[in-house]
Design a protein around this motif. Structure first.
Motif, PDB file in Angstrom:
ATOM      1  N   ALA A 234       0.829  -1.212   0.000  1.00  0.00           N
ATOM      2  CA  ALA A 234       0.000   0.000   0.000  1.00  0.00           C
ATOM      3  C   ALA A 234       0.859   1.256   0.000  1.00  0.00           C
ATOM      4  O   ALA A 234       0.606   2.197  -0.767  1.00  0.00           O
ATOM      5  CB  ALA A 234      -0.928  -0.007   1.209  1.00  0.00           C
ATOM      6  N   ARG A 235       1.882   1.299   0.841  1.00  0.00           N
ATOM      7  CA  ARG A 235       2.740   2.485   0.910  1.00  0.00           C
ATOM      8  C   ARG A 235       3.495   2.699  -0.407  1.00  0.00           C
ATOM      9  O   ARG A 235       3.610   3.825  -0.898  1.00  0.00           O
ATOM     10  CB  ARG A 235       3.741   2.358   2.065  1.00  0.00           C
ATOM     11  CG  ARG A 235       3.100   2.297   3.442  1.00  0.00           C
ATOM     12  CD  ARG A 235       4.110   2.582   4.537  1.00  0.00           C
ATOM     13  NE  ARG A 235       5.315   1.775   4.417  1.00  0.00           N
ATOM     14  CZ  ARG A 235       5.465   0.556   4.924  1.00  0.00           C
ATOM     15  NH1 ARG A 235       4.452  -0.029   5.569  1.00  0.00           N
ATOM     16  NH2 ARG A 235       6.600  -0.102   4.804  1.00  0.00           N
ATOM     17  N   THR A 236       3.984   1.596  -0.979  1.00  0.00           N
ATOM     18  CA  THR A 236       4.744   1.685  -2.219  1.00  0.00           C
ATOM     19  C   THR A 236       3.846   2.105  -3.381  1.00  0.00           C
ATOM     20  O   THR A 236       4.225   2.930  -4.219  1.00  0.00           O
ATOM     21  CB  THR A 236       5.408   0.330  -2.532  1.00  0.00           C
ATOM     22  OG1 THR A 236       6.174  -0.103  -1.397  1.00  0.00           O
ATOM     23  CG2 THR A 236       6.340   0.440  -3.727  1.00  0.00           C
ATOM     24  N   PHE A 237       2.645   1.543  -3.437  1.00  0.00           N
ATOM     25  CA  PHE A 237       1.683   1.877  -4.489  1.00  0.00           C
ATOM     26  C   PHE A 237       1.312   3.355  -4.412  1.00  0.00           C
ATOM     27  O   PHE A 237       1.266   4.057  -5.433  1.00  0.00           O
ATOM     28  CB  PHE A 237       0.434   1.005  -4.330  1.00  0.00           C
ATOM     29  CG  PHE A 237      -0.590   1.166  -5.431  1.00  0.00           C
ATOM     30  CD1 PHE A 237      -0.641   0.284  -6.495  1.00  0.00           C
ATOM     31  CD2 PHE A 237      -1.526   2.199  -5.391  1.00  0.00           C
ATOM     32  CE1 PHE A 237      -1.581   0.432  -7.506  1.00  0.00           C
ATOM     33  CE2 PHE A 237      -2.466   2.355  -6.392  1.00  0.00           C
ATOM     34  CZ  PHE A 237      -2.494   1.465  -7.458  1.00  0.00           C
ATOM     35  N   TYR A 238       1.067   3.823  -3.195  1.00  0.00           N
ATOM     36  CA  TYR A 238       0.643   5.227  -3.033  1.00  0.00           C
ATOM     37  C   TYR A 238       1.761   6.193  -3.427  1.00  0.00           C
ATOM     38  O   TYR A 238       1.509   7.230  -4.041  1.00  0.00           O
ATOM     39  CB  TYR A 238       0.205   5.488  -1.597  1.00  0.00           C
ATOM     40  CG  TYR A 238      -0.303   6.900  -1.386  1.00  0.00           C
ATOM     41  CD1 TYR A 238      -1.542   7.291  -1.890  1.00  0.00           C
ATOM     42  CD2 TYR A 238       0.469   7.844  -0.715  1.00  0.00           C
ATOM     43  CE1 TYR A 238      -2.003   8.599  -1.729  1.00  0.00           C
ATOM     44  CE2 TYR A 238       0.020   9.143  -0.546  1.00  0.00           C
ATOM     45  CZ  TYR A 238      -1.217   9.512  -1.058  1.00  0.00           C
ATOM     46  OH  TYR A 238      -1.656  10.802  -0.911  1.00  0.00           O
ATOM     47  N   ILE A 261      -5.241   4.560   7.046  1.00  0.00           N
ATOM     48  CA  ILE A 261      -4.499   3.958   8.162  1.00  0.00           C
ATOM     49  C   ILE A 261      -3.215   3.313   7.650  1.00  0.00           C
ATOM     50  O   ILE A 261      -2.179   3.336   8.309  1.00  0.00           O
ATOM     51  CB  ILE A 261      -5.389   2.930   8.894  1.00  0.00           C
ATOM     52  CG1 ILE A 261      -6.585   3.633   9.547  1.00  0.00           C
ATOM     53  CG2 ILE A 261      -4.583   2.163   9.935  1.00  0.00           C
ATOM     54  CD1 ILE A 261      -7.609   2.688  10.141  1.00  0.00           C
ATOM     55  N   TYR A 262      -3.289   2.725   6.449  1.00  0.00           N
ATOM     56  CA  TYR A 262      -2.123   2.063   5.857  1.00  0.00           C
ATOM     57  C   TYR A 262      -1.027   3.062   5.496  1.00  0.00           C
ATOM     58  O   TYR A 262       0.126   2.691   5.343  1.00  0.00           O
ATOM     59  CB  TYR A 262      -2.539   1.319   4.584  1.00  0.00           C
ATOM     60  CG  TYR A 262      -3.288   0.023   4.801  1.00  0.00           C
ATOM     61  CD1 TYR A 262      -2.810  -1.170   4.255  1.00  0.00           C
ATOM     62  CD2 TYR A 262      -4.475  -0.017   5.516  1.00  0.00           C
ATOM     63  CE1 TYR A 262      -3.494  -2.359   4.425  1.00  0.00           C
ATOM     64  CE2 TYR A 262      -5.161  -1.196   5.701  1.00  0.00           C
ATOM     65  CZ  TYR A 262      -4.670  -2.361   5.156  1.00  0.00           C
ATOM     66  OH  TYR A 262      -5.359  -3.548   5.337  1.00  0.00           O
ATOM     67  N   LEU A 263      -1.411   4.327   5.336  1.00  0.00           N
ATOM     68  CA  LEU A 263      -0.475   5.327   4.820  1.00  0.00           C
ATOM     69  C   LEU A 263       0.110   6.226   5.894  1.00  0.00           C
ATOM     70  O   LEU A 263       0.839   7.162   5.586  1.00  0.00           O
ATOM     71  CB  LEU A 263      -1.183   6.184   3.761  1.00  0.00           C
ATOM     72  CG  LEU A 263      -1.804   5.400   2.595  1.00  0.00           C
ATOM     73  CD1 LEU A 263      -2.518   6.344   1.649  1.00  0.00           C
ATOM     74  CD2 LEU A 263      -0.740   4.590   1.856  1.00  0.00           C
TER      75      LEU A 263
END
Length: 281
Positions: A234-238, A261-263
């Motif tokens: 999620a962090r990498t995709f964002y 929350i993931y970010l």
């Protein structure tokens, strides 16, 4: 359990209710574990609001983090509503929205790479490829069963969970790795990640296999669990697209707030951001 206020047949009925709601097996197990814990604590005492509030206080006195307490209370309240005892439901602990995530819980790309390298050096090809699959697609550990020989050939899979169906795209390079592994394991159709007996890997087995390599990889055990791979995705995709709505769709979230929350950044990142404000002379 027969001598207790909450009897085994009530818990069995609750289990069937959760199954009919199409809850995933991990969620069902978690709810049942919490309800059995509450039942054991309650014993022969009457089931009333005071008892439920007392359990809430007991959980807090054990030093559990607020999120864990609320998670257990969620299971209790769901059981109470199922049992038509809404009068006994308890309020959740109020938790201030977290501004940053603890650094000791965040898995970095470098640590992820070390886990893969270590797993392969130990001859653990299956768990290495499984970790790579979760991290490269963002799927939940409960969705690993949808990674099939057919999906690897098509480059996508349809995931049906929690009453929703979404399409997961599988990168071409990963497809080739999955097909090579399936061929080596003589898997021509169906699930790719199987036990020696030909059964799908359970959440517990995946967890245990990941934990077995973290020591040699030099990665803290607190960072090594399947869902953390989803967070890394999620962090990498964002960072690549800066589109939280698209990320929510990819992850299968109904609410963007869940995706946020993931970010959340780590404490170290938060401190650096504050330092750049230029408010210290």
């Amino acid at each position: 359990m027969e001598c207790q206020t909450i009897q085994s047949n009530q818990i069995a009925a609750f289990q069937e209710h959760l199954r009919l709601e199409e809850r995933v097996s991990g969620t069902i197990d978690k709810y049942l574990r919490d309800i059995r814990s509450f039942a054991a604590w309650l014993g022969k005492r009457p089931l009333d609001k005071d008892a439920c509030t007392g359990w809430k206080e007991q959980l807090q006195s054990e030093g559990l983090c607020p999120e864990t307490v609320n998670s257990k209370l969620s299971a209790l309240n769901k059981f109470l509503k199922f049992s038509r005892r809404e009068d006994c439901c308890v309020k959740y602990l109020r938790i201030q929205r977290r501004l940053f995530r603890r650094t000791e819980q965040e898995l970095s790309k470098a640590e992820y790479a070390r886990l893969l390298e270590t797993a392969r050096s130990m001859g653990k090809e299956r768990i290495a490829l499984l970790m790579e699959t979760i991290c490269a697609t963002g799927i939940r550990v409960s969705e690993v069963k949808y990674i099939t020989a057919e999906a690897a050939e098509r480059g996508r899979t349809e995931v049906s969970l929690k009453g929703k169906v979404r399409t997961i795209l599988i990168p071409g390079k990963l497809c080739r790795k999955l097909q090579k592994y399936a061929k080596k394991q003589k898997i021509v159709s169906g699930e790719i990640f199987l036990t020696r007996n030909g059964k799908g890997l359970s959440r517990r087995q995946i967890w245990a296999e990941m934990k077995s390599i973290c020591g040699r990889a030099g990665v803290a055990a607190s960072k090594v669990f399947p869902h953390n791979l989803r967070h890394l995705f999620a962090r990498t995709f964002y960072k690549a697209c800066r589109d939280v709505v698209k990320l929510a769709d990819v992850l299968g979230h109904s609410s963007i707030e869940t995706t946020r929350i993931y970010l959340i950044s780590t404490g170290a990142e938060h401190a650096r951001q504050m330092g750049r404000l230029g408010l210290i002379t």
